[in-house]
Scaffold this active site. Structure first.
Site, PDB file in Angstrom:
ATOM      1  N   ASP A   1     -10.013  -5.787  -3.821  1.00 51.39           N
ATOM      2  CA  ASP A   1      -9.480  -4.660  -3.051  1.00 51.39           C
ATOM      3  C   ASP A   1     -10.320  -3.404  -3.295  1.00 51.39           C
ATOM      4  O   ASP A   1     -10.515  -3.002  -4.441  1.00 51.39           O
ATOM      5  CB  ASP A   1      -8.026  -4.413  -3.470  1.00 51.39           C
ATOM      6  CG  ASP A   1      -7.257  -3.516  -2.527  1.00 51.39           C
ATOM      7  OD1 ASP A   1      -7.871  -2.623  -1.925  1.00 51.39           O
ATOM      8  OD2 ASP A   1      -6.032  -3.706  -2.410  1.00 51.39           O
TER       9      ASP A   1
ATOM     10  N   SER B   1       0.832  -1.199   0.000  1.00 53.29           N
ATOM     11  CA  SER B   1       0.000   0.000   0.000  1.00 53.29           C
ATOM     12  C   SER B   1       0.872   1.256   0.000  1.00 53.29           C
ATOM     13  O   SER B   1       1.637   1.473  -0.938  1.00 53.29           O
ATOM     14  CB  SER B   1      -0.947  -0.056   1.208  1.00 53.29           C
ATOM     15  OG  SER B   1      -2.006   0.855   1.072  1.00 53.29           O
TER      16      SER B   1
ATOM     17  N   HIS C   1      -7.438  -6.090   0.571  1.00 56.92           N
ATOM     18  CA  HIS C   1      -6.257  -5.222   0.544  1.00 56.92           C
ATOM     19  C   HIS C   1      -5.022  -5.848   1.204  1.00 56.92           C
ATOM     20  O   HIS C   1      -3.954  -5.242   1.159  1.00 56.92           O
ATOM     21  CB  HIS C   1      -6.602  -3.900   1.238  1.00 56.92           C
ATOM     22  CG  HIS C   1      -5.601  -2.810   1.035  1.00 56.92           C
ATOM     23  ND1 HIS C   1      -5.262  -2.326  -0.223  1.00 56.92           N
ATOM     24  CD2 HIS C   1      -4.846  -2.100   1.924  1.00 56.92           C
ATOM     25  CE1 HIS C   1      -4.361  -1.360  -0.092  1.00 56.92           C
ATOM     26  NE2 HIS C   1      -4.083  -1.210   1.197  1.00 56.92           N
TER      27      HIS C   1
END
Length: 252
Positions: A207, A81, A235
């Site tokens: 996601d 991320s 995610h």
């Protein structure tokens, strides 16, 4: 400025692990044992997070510079991320040092724009920033719930993430707001084709924070990219499917 905390374990080629917003390096614990048998892992606490809590978080470039000073001469880097954006910056700033990248549920641009449909609404991130000052715990819980959305084992992964956050001293609201500002403003799309290293993209098909379309776009615009999509996954693919996640590193 206080120093960055890095925990080093294992033997083999150097692999730097970068966590995401609001987390700390312990988020990788479920895959560390397996990966450390093949790599010398460097688990970094990003500025303002974990044991780097007293190190100020200012900008994406500042994060990259502070971390780069503490890393081996040559290494591969795995970023999740926000950590994926730091990984991209490391590769662009010192291509002679970065051998390969693994970008996990990452994106060049977190916010939806007129020419970028694969992001969160800007207003959503603004609301998160405002709510952090009003109800820190509830705001973090909402974000963790988004992280597990789309996973077939949402309850287990959510419980693990909550437990992981509690294991360390949580970031201050100011740090989290600064991190959200980075997510809101950073856009690496124009620079992505300058990443010359091999890149492994690992993404959850469901996601909702960094939609899979962003991974498809990166595969098309990175010169040397390979994409692995995990079905029934949100995610955090390394939490939902740790064994399959580790097996992706066979290609490194």
């Amino acid at each position: 400025m206080a120093s960055i905390h890095i925990e080093t374990t294992g033997n083999g080629p150097d692999l730097v692990m970068l966590h995401g917003w609001a987390m700390h390096s312990g988020v990788w614990d479920g895959v560390v044992e397996s990966l450390s048998q093949r790599f010398r892992l460097h688990q970094v606490d990003l500025p303002g997070h974990g044991a780097s809590r007293d190190c100020a978080l200012d900008s994406l470039d500042q994060m990259t510079e502070v971390i780069a000073d503490r890393l081996p001469g040559r290494y591969s880097v795995c970023g999740w991320s926000l950590g994926g954006q730091v990984a991209i910056r490391l590769a662009l700033q010192a291509p002679e040092r970065v051998q390969q990248l693994v970008l996990v549920a990452s994106t060049p641009c977190f916010v939806r724009r007129a020419d970028w449909p694969w992001g969160m609404e800007d207003s959503t991130l603004t609301l998160f920033m405002e709510n952090l000052a009003r109800d820190y715990t509830q705001t973090l819980n909402r974000f963790l719930t988004l992280q597990v959305s789309g996973s077939e084992d949402q309850a287990r992964v959510l419980a693990w993430l909550r437990k992981s956050i509690l294991r360390g001293q949580p970031p201050t609201p100011a740090t989290l707001q600064a991190g959200l500002k980075i997510l809101q403003t950073s856009d690496l799309r124009a620079e992505l084709n300058q990443v010359s290293q091999p890149v492994l993209l690992i993404h959850g098909r469901n996601d909702v924070i960094t939609p899979a379309g962003a991974a498809d776009w990166m595969q098309q615009h990175l010169p040397r990219a390979r994409l692995v999509l995990f079905p029934h996954c949100g995610h955090a693919p390394f939490l939902s499917f740790p064994e399959q996640f580790v097996s992706c590193f066979d290609a490194l």
